[in-house]
Design a protein around this motif. Structure first.
Motif, PDB file in Angstrom:
ATOM      1  N   HIS A 105       0.872  -1.149   0.000  1.00 20.31           N
ATOM      2  CA  HIS A 105       0.000   0.000   0.000  1.00 20.31           C
ATOM      3  C   HIS A 105       0.916   1.207   0.000  1.00 20.31           C
ATOM      4  N   MET A 141      -2.748  -8.604   0.023  1.00 16.53           N
ATOM      5  CA  MET A 141      -2.715  -7.557  -0.998  1.00 16.53           C
ATOM      6  C   MET A 141      -2.396  -8.232  -2.328  1.00 16.53           C
ATOM      7  N   THR A 189      -7.134  -4.624  -2.611  1.00 15.52           N
ATOM      8  CA  THR A 189      -6.554  -4.505  -3.937  1.00 15.52           C
ATOM      9  C   THR A 189      -6.056  -3.086  -4.189  1.00 15.52           C
ATOM     10  N   MET A 190      -5.458  -2.886  -5.342  1.00 13.57           N
ATOM     11  CA  MET A 190      -5.022  -1.547  -5.766  1.00 13.57           C
ATOM     12  C   MET A 190      -5.842  -1.162  -6.985  1.00 13.57           C
ATOM     13  N   THR A 247      -1.591  -0.756 -11.334  1.00 11.35           N
ATOM     14  CA  THR A 247      -0.795  -1.007 -10.134  1.00 11.35           C
ATOM     15  C   THR A 247       0.663  -0.633 -10.380  1.00 11.35           C
ATOM     16  N   ASP A 248       1.507  -0.930  -9.409  1.00 10.35           N
ATOM     17  CA  ASP A 248       2.935  -0.633  -9.534  1.00 10.35           C
ATOM     18  C   ASP A 248       3.655  -1.593 -10.475  1.00 10.35           C
ATOM     19  N   TRP A 294      -6.660   0.305  -2.237  1.00 13.79           N
ATOM     20  CA  TRP A 294      -5.652   1.366  -2.152  1.00 13.79           C
ATOM     21  C   TRP A 294      -5.691   2.157  -3.459  1.00 13.79           C
ATOM     22  N   SER A 295      -6.305   3.328  -3.463  1.00 16.77           N
ATOM     23  CA  SER A 295      -6.842   4.063  -2.344  1.00 16.77           C
ATOM     24  C   SER A 295      -7.915   5.024  -2.835  1.00 16.77           C
ATOM     25  N   ARG A 335      -6.790   7.702  -5.232  1.00 18.65           N
ATOM     26  CA  ARG A 335      -6.590   7.342  -6.628  1.00 18.65           C
ATOM     27  C   ARG A 335      -7.898   7.045  -7.370  1.00 18.65           C
ATOM     28  N   SER A 358      -6.234   6.834 -10.856  1.00 22.07           N
ATOM     29  CA  SER A 358      -6.124   5.394 -11.074  1.00 22.07           C
ATOM     30  C   SER A 358      -5.349   5.010 -12.328  1.00 22.07           C
TER      31      SER A 358
END
Length: 329
Positions: A3, A213, A258-259, A263-264, A293-294, A297, A311
């Protein structure tokens, strides 16, 4: 996986001195009309990413809970927001007061990817429990989230300390909901996550929800719904085995965060439709906790926006949070 902001982390924000503040009289945030159970509180990080007004988010989405991030160490065993902002008189206390006045409540999250962790800076389980308790008392909390990452997660001695501290906190606050959130692979917890759950079970620690996560897999995942389901199933299997309970009972003690959006990790995107499918899956199994998360975004990117503020996908504002608000267990 973590996160964290995409382009910045809490430590970066602290170094840059770019945190914003509001003023609230000392102690006002401790007055509560309802206690959050942590079931569906999305993460809101007031230290970065053009944080939205939580009460405006509540009005727009129907969400009534937030998971406020992150409670860290100031370099000692003293808890502070981002390791810098005090428990009273600042942005975070004012936000909690406003959320509660609007009929909602908060879960405070300890840890995250950046900054100094209380689990490492507090020298014993008793000291760590006292640090957790200080925050619980400051805000009359109904739930907390331990987002255990980095070396706080990977060091066996620190995992042991966290388990011991949480057992003390649960004994002192039997009605407090406690969630533990940590990294996962597509098939569920790895060796470290499995050890954490088994260690807790062996020590008699009963948490209210273990949450993975399921993102940043670094494997170019394209079907994030399938990966989330398999990660949760893997966690369920670990919990069932560690605590000696049925598969159905174990599902009710696990969850995920989740993101939302890009994502990264390259190749990973959680779409609004995908998140709706994840929430449907959670409803089917009555998961203990679903989050994302979050909130920061949960909007499309405007020209020049940082990824921390959006996002990265085409979406309506707060589409993910609106979906999360439908989750009632």
């Amino acid at each position: 996986m973590s996160h964290r902001p995409l382009a910045t982390m809490a430590a970066t924000a602290l170094a840059a001195g770019c945190l914003w503040f509001a003023t609230a009289p000392e102690g006002e945030a401790a007055s509560s009309t309802t206690l959050a159970d942590g079931l569906n509180g999305p993460y809101l990080y007031l230290g970065w990413g053009d944080a939205p007004s939580p009460t405006k988010v509540m009005s727009a989405t129907g969400i009534t809970q937030f998971t406020l991030a992150f409670m860290l160490s100031d370099g000692t065993c003293t808890p502070k927001w981002d390791g810098e902002r005090g428990l009273t008189g600042g942005t975070d206390a004012a936000a909690i007061k406003a959320i509660r006045k609007a009929g909602g409540d908060v879960t405070v999250s300890f840890g995250g990817a950046g900054g100094a962790k209380l689990g490492e800076k507090c020298g014993s389980a008793a000291a760590l429990a006292a640090a957790y308790q200080k925050v619980v008392d400051a805000y009359d909390l109904g739930s907390i989230d331990i987002d255990i990452e980095g070396t706080e997660f990977t060091k066996s001695s620190v995992r042991k300390r966290v388990v011991g501290a949480l057992k003390t906190v649960k004994a002192k606050n039997p009605d407090l909901k406690v969630y533990v959130t940590f990294d996962s692979g597509p098939e569920g917890p790895g060796t470290i996550g499995t050890d954490l759950v088994r260690r807790a079970a062996a020590k008699g620690l009963e948490v209210d929800g273990w949450a993975v996560m399921p993102f940043d897999f670094e494997q170019g995942e394209t079907d994030m719904v399938a990966a989330t389901k398999s990660a949760v199933k893997g966690l369920k299997d670990v919990v069932a085995d560690a605590y000696g309970i049925s598969s159905g009972a174990a599902y009710r003690e696990v969850g995920f965060s989740t993101m939302n959006g890009v994502t990264d990790s390259d190749g990973e995107t959680v779409t609004v439709a995908g998140f709706k499918a994840m929430v449907t899956y959670a409803k089917k199994h009555h998961l203990a906790r679903v989050s994302l998360w979050s909130v920061n975004r949960d909007r499309s990117c405007a020209a020049g926006s940082e990824a921390d503020e959006c996002s990265g996908i085409n979406q309506s504002k707060y589409a993910f949070t609106k979906t999360l608000a439908t989750y009632t267990g």
